[in-house]
Motif scaffolding. Structure first.
Motif, PDB file in Angstrom:
ATOM      1  N   LEU A  81      45.100   8.320  39.427  1.00 51.94           N
ATOM      2  CA  LEU A  81      45.508   7.223  38.447  1.00 51.94           C
ATOM      3  C   LEU A  81      43.867   6.422  38.326  1.00 51.94           C
ATOM      4  O   LEU A  81      43.649   6.425  36.921  1.00 51.94           O
ATOM      5  CB  LEU A  81      46.511   5.789  39.268  1.00 51.94           C
ATOM      6  CG  LEU A  81      46.842   5.308  38.728  1.00 51.94           C
ATOM      7  CD1 LEU A  81      46.964   4.884  37.494  1.00 51.94           C
ATOM      8  CD2 LEU A  81      47.306   3.832  39.269  1.00 51.94           C
ATOM      9  N   PHE A  82      43.353   6.587  39.170  1.00 52.78           N
ATOM     10  CA  PHE A  82      42.198   6.462  38.867  1.00 52.78           C
ATOM     11  C   PHE A  82      41.204   7.010  38.030  1.00 52.78           C
ATOM     12  O   PHE A  82      40.694   6.392  37.374  1.00 52.78           O
ATOM     13  CB  PHE A  82      41.094   6.129  40.381  1.00 52.78           C
ATOM     14  CG  PHE A  82      39.532   5.959  40.309  1.00 52.78           C
ATOM     15  CD1 PHE A  82      38.940   4.813  40.434  1.00 52.78           C
ATOM     16  CD2 PHE A  82      38.650   7.414  40.279  1.00 52.78           C
ATOM     17  CE1 PHE A  82      37.699   4.790  40.189  1.00 52.78           C
ATOM     18  CE2 PHE A  82      37.400   6.889  39.805  1.00 52.78           C
ATOM     19  CZ  PHE A  82      36.717   5.633  40.071  1.00 52.78           C
ATOM     20  N   ARG A  83      41.189   8.236  38.060  1.00 51.13           N
ATOM     21  CA  ARG A  83      40.791   8.686  37.239  1.00 51.13           C
ATOM     22  C   ARG A  83      41.566   8.843  35.789  1.00 51.13           C
ATOM     23  O   ARG A  83      40.453   9.310  34.481  1.00 51.13           O
ATOM     24  CB  ARG A  83      41.420  10.867  37.259  1.00 51.13           C
ATOM     25  CG  ARG A  83      40.048  11.109  38.251  1.00 51.13           C
ATOM     26  CD  ARG A  83      41.022  12.378  39.207  1.00 51.13           C
ATOM     27  NE  ARG A  83      39.929  13.475  40.152  1.00 51.13           N
ATOM     28  CZ  ARG A  83      39.354  13.833  40.338  1.00 51.13           C
ATOM     29  NH1 ARG A  83      40.561  14.914  40.688  1.00 51.13           N
ATOM     30  NH2 ARG A  83      38.687  14.609  41.254  1.00 51.13           N
ATOM     31  N   MET A 111      45.827  -4.656  42.426  1.00 49.79           N
ATOM     32  CA  MET A 111      47.176  -4.112  43.146  1.00 49.79           C
ATOM     33  C   MET A 111      47.537  -3.249  43.991  1.00 49.79           C
ATOM     34  O   MET A 111      46.177  -1.983  43.010  1.00 49.79           O
ATOM     35  CB  MET A 111      48.016  -4.705  41.551  1.00 49.79           C
ATOM     36  CG  MET A 111      47.141  -4.057  40.756  1.00 49.79           C
ATOM     37  SD  MET A 111      48.193  -4.158  38.975  1.00 49.79           S
ATOM     38  CE  MET A 111      48.008  -5.749  38.930  1.00 49.79           C
ATOM     39  N   SER A 112      48.466  -2.384  43.823  1.00 49.14           N
ATOM     40  CA  SER A 112      49.267  -1.717  44.349  1.00 49.14           C
ATOM     41  C   SER A 112      48.970  -0.779  43.071  1.00 49.14           C
ATOM     42  O   SER A 112      49.316  -0.798  42.137  1.00 49.14           O
ATOM     43  CB  SER A 112      49.549  -1.854  45.642  1.00 49.14           C
ATOM     44  OG  SER A 112      50.842  -1.828  44.624  1.00 49.14           O
ATOM     45  N   ALA A 113      48.873   0.836  43.142  1.00 47.42           N
ATOM     46  CA  ALA A 113      49.246   1.648  42.341  1.00 47.42           C
ATOM     47  C   ALA A 113      50.665   1.432  41.713  1.00 47.42           C
ATOM     48  O   ALA A 113      50.997   1.646  40.115  1.00 47.42           O
ATOM     49  CB  ALA A 113      49.114   2.851  42.929  1.00 47.42           C
ATOM     50  N   ALA A 114      51.610   0.899  42.092  1.00 45.74           N
ATOM     51  CA  ALA A 114      53.094   0.501  41.942  1.00 45.74           C
ATOM     52  C   ALA A 114      52.976  -0.550  41.167  1.00 45.74           C
ATOM     53  O   ALA A 114      53.846  -0.338  39.764  1.00 45.74           O
ATOM     54  CB  ALA A 114      53.784   0.378  43.631  1.00 45.74           C
ATOM     55  N   GLN A 115      52.023  -1.731  41.669  1.00 41.96           N
ATOM     56  CA  GLN A 115      52.192  -3.245  40.928  1.00 41.96           C
ATOM     57  C   GLN A 115      51.634  -3.026  39.884  1.00 41.96           C
ATOM     58  O   GLN A 115      51.908  -3.376  38.857  1.00 41.96           O
ATOM     59  CB  GLN A 115      51.668  -4.255  42.198  1.00 41.96           C
ATOM     60  CG  GLN A 115      52.044  -4.103  43.184  1.00 41.96           C
ATOM     61  CD  GLN A 115      51.093  -5.295  44.429  1.00 41.96           C
ATOM     62  OE1 GLN A 115      49.631  -5.056  43.640  1.00 41.96           O
ATOM     63  NE2 GLN A 115      51.848  -5.559  45.446  1.00 41.96           N
ATOM     64  N   PHE A 116      50.623  -1.883  39.536  1.00 40.59           N
ATOM     65  CA  PHE A 116      50.092  -1.392  38.234  1.00 40.59           C
ATOM     66  C   PHE A 116      51.018  -1.137  37.411  1.00 40.59           C
ATOM     67  O   PHE A 116      51.407  -1.499  35.804  1.00 40.59           O
ATOM     68  CB  PHE A 116      48.586  -0.649  38.250  1.00 40.59           C
ATOM     69  CG  PHE A 116      48.210  -0.240  36.900  1.00 40.59           C
ATOM     70  CD1 PHE A 116      46.767  -1.632  36.740  1.00 40.59           C
ATOM     71  CD2 PHE A 116      49.118   0.738  36.428  1.00 40.59           C
ATOM     72  CE1 PHE A 116      46.733  -0.824  34.807  1.00 40.59           C
ATOM     73  CE2 PHE A 116      47.547   1.262  35.628  1.00 40.59           C
ATOM     74  CZ  PHE A 116      47.162   0.326  34.978  1.00 40.59           C
ATOM     75  N   GLY A 127      49.636 -10.638  34.085  1.00 37.40           N
ATOM     76  CA  GLY A 127      49.797  -9.747  35.274  1.00 37.40           C
ATOM     77  C   GLY A 127      47.885  -9.096  35.617  1.00 37.40           C
ATOM     78  O   GLY A 127      47.732  -8.647  37.281  1.00 37.40           O
ATOM     79  N   LEU A 128      47.517  -8.661  34.761  1.00 35.49           N
ATOM     80  CA  LEU A 128      45.741  -7.645  35.005  1.00 35.49           C
ATOM     81  C   LEU A 128      44.702  -8.404  34.578  1.00 35.49           C
ATOM     82  O   LEU A 128      43.780  -8.685  35.041  1.00 35.49           O
ATOM     83  CB  LEU A 128      46.453  -6.438  33.831  1.00 35.49           C
ATOM     84  CG  LEU A 128      46.642  -5.300  33.599  1.00 35.49           C
ATOM     85  CD1 LEU A 128      47.043  -4.513  32.650  1.00 35.49           C
ATOM     86  CD2 LEU A 128      46.568  -4.984  34.837  1.00 35.49           C
ATOM     87  N   VAL A 129      45.442 -10.008  33.487  1.00 29.21           N
ATOM     88  CA  VAL A 129      43.967 -10.368  33.571  1.00 29.21           C
ATOM     89  C   VAL A 129      43.580 -11.545  34.650  1.00 29.21           C
ATOM     90  O   VAL A 129      42.797 -12.169  34.497  1.00 29.21           O
ATOM     91  CB  VAL A 129      44.133 -11.729  31.916  1.00 29.21           C
ATOM     92  CG1 VAL A 129      44.814 -10.344  30.795  1.00 29.21           C
ATOM     93  CG2 VAL A 129      45.285 -12.415  31.978  1.00 29.21           C
ATOM     94  N   ARG A 130      44.650 -11.211  35.094  1.00 30.47           N
ATOM     95  CA  ARG A 130      44.065 -12.457  37.105  1.00 30.47           C
ATOM     96  C   ARG A 130      43.277 -10.820  36.894  1.00 30.47           C
ATOM     97  O   ARG A 130      42.295 -11.876  38.142  1.00 30.47           O
ATOM     98  CB  ARG A 130      45.570 -12.381  37.400  1.00 30.47           C
ATOM     99  CG  ARG A 130      46.288 -13.397  37.357  1.00 30.47           C
ATOM    100  CD  ARG A 130      46.726 -13.745  37.942  1.00 30.47           C
ATOM    101  NE  ARG A 130      47.929 -12.844  38.621  1.00 30.47           N
ATOM    102  CZ  ARG A 130      49.261 -12.645  38.119  1.00 30.47           C
ATOM    103  NH1 ARG A 130      49.409 -14.013  37.250  1.00 30.47           N
ATOM    104  NH2 ARG A 130      50.071 -12.392  38.294  1.00 30.47           N
ATOM    105  N   LEU A 153      47.125  -1.390  28.423  1.00 31.66           N
ATOM    106  CA  LEU A 153      48.960  -1.618  28.220  1.00 31.66           C
ATOM    107  C   LEU A 153      49.482  -0.188  27.523  1.00 31.66           C
ATOM    108  O   LEU A 153      50.432   0.562  27.800  1.00 31.66           O
ATOM    109  CB  LEU A 153      49.798  -2.444  28.143  1.00 31.66           C
ATOM    110  CG  LEU A 153      49.378  -3.882  29.305  1.00 31.66           C
ATOM    111  CD1 LEU A 153      49.901  -5.452  28.538  1.00 31.66           C
ATOM    112  CD2 LEU A 153      49.764  -3.435  30.490  1.00 31.66           C
ATOM    113  N   VAL A 154      48.574  -0.146  26.667  1.00 34.11           N
ATOM    114  CA  VAL A 154      48.823   1.151  25.793  1.00 34.11           C
ATOM    115  C   VAL A 154      48.376   2.233  26.347  1.00 34.11           C
ATOM    116  O   VAL A 154      49.424   3.617  26.163  1.00 34.11           O
ATOM    117  CB  VAL A 154      48.433   0.735  23.982  1.00 34.11           C
ATOM    118  CG1 VAL A 154      48.059   1.483  23.089  1.00 34.11           C
ATOM    119  CG2 VAL A 154      48.709  -0.760  23.503  1.00 34.11           C
TER     120      VAL A 154
END
Length: 207
Positions: free
Chosen positions: A71-73, A93-98, A109-112, A125-126
């Motif tokens: 996911l990082f890559r 956030m965890s991978a699942a939350q992302f 959720g991301l802009v926080r 997102l895109v």
């Protein structure tokens, strides 16, 4: 490419660790979701790594498993997202939350997260929608990721004279402004809390 480090854990200074592998000490930066899963100092640890070479530095980023590294890559392939911001995202956030944010197109959720503005969030997102789908189809994606957030007090601890200062340094290293980090910590600090607990609770308070 250095893909894995296996050795004795010498130091834990979130978000960075020092591992002795074959007499060589490797400094590795981890997202906090992986950091929480480390054993205590002095024990043997295995960390999957991603090696970044720049003109001014050679950096190692570490992960508890291959899925989070994958996911990082994918994150650092997104325009405007470098290793530091990707580390911040996976710490907040965890991978699942992302994955949930992407699937529900949750911009808020991301802009926080520090460093993630509205345009970057929309771009994530895109671009990550298709990347996550490709990872899933390759057998290295969302179905194997679980929320690694620890529960209770069973998570490994960092022993420090001033856990609050250590937590503050870690949050600043993850991209939070000192004033914002201090405010986050002041809101949740209780006597006796370890730095890892403080960091985890501070990041959780943003959600």
């Amino acid at each position: 490419m250095i893909g894995l480090i296996h050795g004795t854990l010498l130091e834990k200074q979130p978000p960075e660790i020092l591992i002795d592998a074959g007499g060589v000490g490797y400094e590795i930066q981890l997202p906090m979701t992986s950091f929480y899963q480390l054993p205590d100092v002095g024990q043997v640890a295995t960390v999957y790594t991603h090696f970044v070479v720049r003109e001014d530095a050679q950096l190692l980023f570490g992960f508890a498993d291959k899925a989070e590294r994958s996911l990082f890559r994918e994150l650092i392939k997104v325009n405007g997202v470098g290793p530091k911001l990707a580390l911040t995202i996976l710490s907040g956030m965890s991978a699942a939350q992302f994955i949930q944010c992407v699937s529900h197109e949750d911009v808020s959720g991301l802009v926080r997260l520090p460093g993630v503005g509205k345009k970057t969030a929309e771009r994530l997102l895109v671009e990550m929608r298709d990347r996550l789908k490709a990872l899933s189809e390759a057998g290295a994606g969302a179905p194997t990721w679980v929320d690694a957030e620890p529960t209770g007090d069973s998570s490994p601890t960092v022993v420090a004279n001033d856990s609050k200062e250590e937590a503050l340094s870690a949050l600043v290293a993850l991209g939070y402004k000192p004033q914002q980090a201090s405010k986050m910590l002041n809101g949740i600090y209780q006597q006796g809390m370890t730095s890892e607990t403080l960091i985890r609770e501070a990041l959780r308070s943003l959600g």
